[in-house]
Design an enzyme around this catalytic site. Structure first.
Site, PDB file in Angstrom:
ATOM      1  N   GLU A   1     -33.553  99.081  94.076  1.00  0.00           N
ATOM      2  CA  GLU A   1     -32.194  98.514  93.952  1.00  0.00           C
ATOM      3  C   GLU A   1     -32.359  97.002  94.032  1.00  0.00           C
ATOM      4  OE1 GLU A   1     -29.509 100.348  93.563  1.00  0.00           O
ATOM      5  OE2 GLU A   1     -30.190 102.336  94.171  1.00  0.00           O
TER       6      GLU A   1
ATOM      7  N   GLU B   1     -30.027  84.670  89.840  1.00  0.00           N
ATOM      8  CA  GLU B   1     -29.265  85.097  91.010  1.00  0.00           C
ATOM      9  C   GLU B   1     -29.382  84.034  92.106  1.00  0.00           C
ATOM     10  OE1 GLU B   1     -30.792  88.297  93.528  1.00  0.00           O
ATOM     11  OE2 GLU B   1     -28.814  89.222  93.442  1.00  0.00           O
TER      12      GLU B   1
HETATM   13  P1  NAD Z   1     -36.435  90.286  99.365  1.00  0.00           P
HETATM   14  O1  NAD Z   1     -36.833  90.956  98.105  1.00  0.00           O
HETATM   15  O2  NAD Z   1     -36.972  88.954  99.648  1.00  0.00           O
HETATM   16  O3  NAD Z   1     -36.796  91.190 100.624  1.00  0.00           O
HETATM   17  C1  NAD Z   1     -36.345  92.514 100.754  1.00  0.00           C
HETATM   18  C2  NAD Z   1     -37.290  93.260 101.663  1.00  0.00           C
HETATM   19  O4  NAD Z   1     -38.561  93.351 101.037  1.00  0.00           O
HETATM   20  C3  NAD Z   1     -37.522  92.596 103.023  1.00  0.00           C
HETATM   21  O5  NAD Z   1     -37.583  93.594 104.010  1.00  0.00           O
HETATM   22  C4  NAD Z   1     -38.878  91.933 102.815  1.00  0.00           C
HETATM   23  O6  NAD Z   1     -39.590  91.773 104.017  1.00  0.00           O
HETATM   24  C5  NAD Z   1     -39.579  92.937 101.928  1.00  0.00           C
HETATM   25  N1  NAD Z   1     -40.704  92.384 101.147  1.00  0.00           N
HETATM   26  C6  NAD Z   1     -40.943  91.095 100.810  1.00  0.00           C
HETATM   27  N2  NAD Z   1     -42.114  90.998 100.138  1.00  0.00           N
HETATM   28  C7  NAD Z   1     -42.600  92.263 100.024  1.00  0.00           C
HETATM   29  C8  NAD Z   1     -43.765  92.821  99.403  1.00  0.00           C
HETATM   30  N3  NAD Z   1     -44.655  92.067  98.769  1.00  0.00           N
HETATM   31  N4  NAD Z   1     -43.932  94.159  99.469  1.00  0.00           N
HETATM   32  C9  NAD Z   1     -43.028  94.945 100.081  1.00  0.00           C
HETATM   33  N5  NAD Z   1     -41.929  94.468 100.707  1.00  0.00           N
HETATM   34  C10 NAD Z   1     -41.702  93.139 100.668  1.00  0.00           C
HETATM   35  O7  NAD Z   1     -34.843  90.285  99.335  1.00  0.00           O
HETATM   36  P2  NAD Z   1     -33.860  89.653 100.391  1.00  0.00           P
HETATM   37  O8  NAD Z   1     -33.889  88.172 100.229  1.00  0.00           O
HETATM   38  O9  NAD Z   1     -34.087  90.243 101.736  1.00  0.00           O
HETATM   39  O10 NAD Z   1     -32.458  90.240  99.854  1.00  0.00           O
HETATM   40  C11 NAD Z   1     -31.763  89.688  98.805  1.00  0.00           C
HETATM   41  C12 NAD Z   1     -32.030  90.444  97.517  1.00  0.00           C
HETATM   42  O11 NAD Z   1     -31.706  91.818  97.661  1.00  0.00           O
HETATM   43  C13 NAD Z   1     -31.155  89.951  96.385  1.00  0.00           C
HETATM   44  O12 NAD Z   1     -31.918  89.815  95.224  1.00  0.00           O
HETATM   45  C14 NAD Z   1     -30.131  91.057  96.230  1.00  0.00           C
HETATM   46  O13 NAD Z   1     -29.549  91.142  94.951  1.00  0.00           O
HETATM   47  C15 NAD Z   1     -30.929  92.265  96.559  1.00  0.00           C
HETATM   48  N6  NAD Z   1     -30.067  93.391  96.926  1.00  0.00           N
HETATM   49  C16 NAD Z   1     -29.886  94.401  96.021  1.00  0.00           C
HETATM   50  C17 NAD Z   1     -29.039  95.468  96.322  1.00  0.00           C
HETATM   51  C18 NAD Z   1     -28.800  96.591  95.345  1.00  0.00           C
HETATM   52  O14 NAD Z   1     -28.244  97.597  95.762  1.00  0.00           O
HETATM   53  N7  NAD Z   1     -29.179  96.468  94.101  1.00  0.00           N
HETATM   54  C19 NAD Z   1     -28.410  95.505  97.565  1.00  0.00           C
HETATM   55  C20 NAD Z   1     -28.617  94.471  98.459  1.00  0.00           C
HETATM   56  C21 NAD Z   1     -29.462  93.414  98.130  1.00  0.00           C
END
Ligand code: NAD
Length: 492
Positions: free
Chosen positions: A251, A386
């Site tokens: 997601e 975004e």
């Molecule tokens: P992010 O991708 O930076 O981090 C999300 C999670 O992934 C965190 O727990 C992080 O520690 C982990 N992560 C980071 N690097 C990783 C790796 N290499 N391998 C595995 N896990 C890793 O996102 P964020 O800044 O926490 O959240 C914002 C983003 O989430 C935005 O892009 C937003 O659109 C998206 N989002 C999407 C939905 C949806 O339903 N489509 C819902 C909520 C948020």
């Protein structure tokens, strides 16, 4: 009170095992609310090993749907009992206003109840494949599931994964976001109190994405990774998951259009525009971050939008006067401010906001004024990328075709809305919007019964609804011969 960050592995609270500190701040005032350490690759592997052994023992996987449902219902009741505590924690951890956090907690309890009901509904299929065959299609748990979530809905995003994963009989290794791990500790405290949930089924590992998240995504002992977060990290997970071809559900981000035709009531359309982007300080994947307005209404829309933006009171989430809270972290605030600078450099006009808010006691927090860009070109970065903050672009469109062209002109396809009094036109347009979550004359409401997922680079797979459960299930066909006899294929 500062809480100590702990992992939950095999039914025990254990300290994260590295010396890399994680200090969790309230983004409204930078007060420390949580303190602890990140976990190592080895500790993550230990949680995965426990989850695997637990799954193979089968106590939970083979529990009856009724037994699993009873646990889920208990969790829902215990969330309700602690709703105020959890909502307050999400507020001071994420920065959102308490009212939003309270909705999230209520939704989280509903999600557990929904999956408790769904898992008890017979879901297999039976058919007469031939005169001599009875065929069945059954659903089974996937196995060890790795669940990785972002910081924007700390509790709710976790529950959208944990509830269906547990309902389906999987074992889980869950990783909260580094900046918002607080409410997850309450959720796991609730799990800890439920004897009927076998130890080792639900495990939580705190830590960095590139260590804990990466280990989960790469592990050959994990059968599925369900991730919510940015598109950039989603791509990394897809690669890491390829080692054992584990199932993935992603997601990801969005840059969603909110399309307004001139026959719409102006006041209502502006209110939905504001709600679409500034709810959650714009830190919502489905935020209506690109408002597209029919030319003949454009000037009036922008004028009223900018007037109304000024009424939004930005402040600490716990202050009942606040309509919009803080940005989750200093890093995220700087990212958003950087995008505002990029927009200015690209030649767009700031019609409202465009700066950090520090007056009236906000100087210790991470607050950004609701920001409106006009005079934008469609290829500008502020239109295509975004931002994930309280920043919106408003663009005019000529006609229906132009609206659809602009709506579909980014790499994302998560959400979108259309406003028009002409029902046929609204339907024609929304059907052409390449996105998974859409609204007509509305923006944002989401229902646990309906699948949540994106087109294009907004993701793969779905949360919620029956689709959200099926993500966590394997599908097996069982063909039963009714009159067994030699197949007689090879010479006897
Ligand atoms: P992010 O991708 O930076 O981090 C999300 C999670 O992934 C965190 O727990 C992080 O520690 C982990 N992560 C980071 N690097 C990783 C790796 N290499 N391998 C595995 N896990 C890793 O996102 P964020 O800044 O926490 O959240 C914002 C983003 O989430 C935005 O892009 C937003 O659109 C998206 N989002 C999407 C939905 C949806 O339903 N489509 C819902 C909520 C948020």
């Amino acid at each position: 009170m500062v809480k100590e960050l702990m992992n939950y592995i095999n039914g025990e609270w254990v300290k994260p095992d590295t010396d890399r500190e994680n200090i969790v701040l309230n983004p409204a005032n930078q007060e420390v609310i949580g303190k602890g350490f990140h976990s190592s690759k080895e500790q993550t592997e230990e949680a995965i090993r426990v989850a695997k052994e637990t799954f193979e023992r089968g106590e939970w996987a083979n529990a009856t749907p009724g037994e699993r449902a009873a646990v889920l219902l208990k969790i829902a009741d215990m969330i309700d009992e602690r709703a105020e505590e959890i909502a307050t924690l999400d507020t001071i951890d994420n920065g959102k206003i308490l009212e939003e956090a309270s909705f999230d907690v209520a939704d989280a309890a509903s999600t557990f109840r929904y999956y408790a009901g769904l898992i008890q509904a017979p879901a297999g299929e039976v058919f007469n494949a031939s005169d001599d065959h009875q065929s069945m299609i059954v659903r089974e748990p996937v196995g060890v599931t790795g669940l990785i979530v972002p910081w924007n809905f700390p509790l709710l995003m976790s529950v959208w994964k944990i509830a269906p994963a547990l309902a389906a009989g999987n074992s889980i290794v869950f990783k909260p976001a580094e900046v918002t791990p607080m409410s997850a500790m309450i959720l796991f405290d609730i799990f800890d109190q439920i004897e009927e949930l076998p130890k080792g089924v639900a495990n939580m590992v705190m830590g960095e994405g590139n260590v804990v998240g990466q280990t989960i995504s790469e592990s050959h002992d994990v059968d599925m990774v369900s991730f919510t977060g940015s598109t950039a990290v989603g791509k990394k997970i897809m690669q890491a998951a390829s080692g054992n071809l584990k199932r993935i559900s992603l997601e990801l981000g969005g840059k969603s259009p909110n399309i307004v035709f001139a026959d719409t009531d102006l006041d209502m359309a502006v209110d939905y525009g504001l709600f679409g982007i500034f709810y959650g300080s714009g830190q919502i994947c489905s935020a209506g971050s690109r408002i597209l307005v029919e030319e003949s209404m454009y000037d009036d829309y922008v004028k009223l939008f900018v007037e109304k933006v000024k009424n939004i009171k930005v402040g600490p989430g716990l202050d009942p006067e606040s309509n919009m809270g803080a940005i989750v972290s200093e890093q995220q605030m700087n990212r958003v401010l950087e995008y505002i600078e990029i927009g200015k450099q690209e030649g767009a006009t700031v019609a409202a906001g465009g700066y950090r808010l520090t007056d009236n006691g906000l100087d210790k927090g991470f607050f950004i004024a609701p920001t409106v860009f006009v005079d934008v070109e469609n290829d500008m970065r502020i239109v295509q990328e975004e931002i994930f903050g309280p920043v919106v672009t408003i663009q005019p469109f000529k006609d229906e075709a132009d609206a659809v062209r602009l709506a579909n002109s980014t790499n994302y396809g998560l959400a979108g809305g259309v406003f028009s009094k002409d029902g046929s036109r609204a339907m024609r347009v929304i059907k052409q919007v390449r996105a998974g979550i859409t609204w007509v004359n509305d923006y944002h409401p989401t229902f646990v019964e309906a699948p949540w997922g994106g087109y294009k680079q907004s993701g793969i797979g779905h949360s919620l609804g029956t689709y959200g459960l099926e993500e966590f299930q394997e599908v097996k066909q069982i063909n039963v011969r009714l009159q067994p006899e030699s197949p007689g294929w090879f010479p006897q």
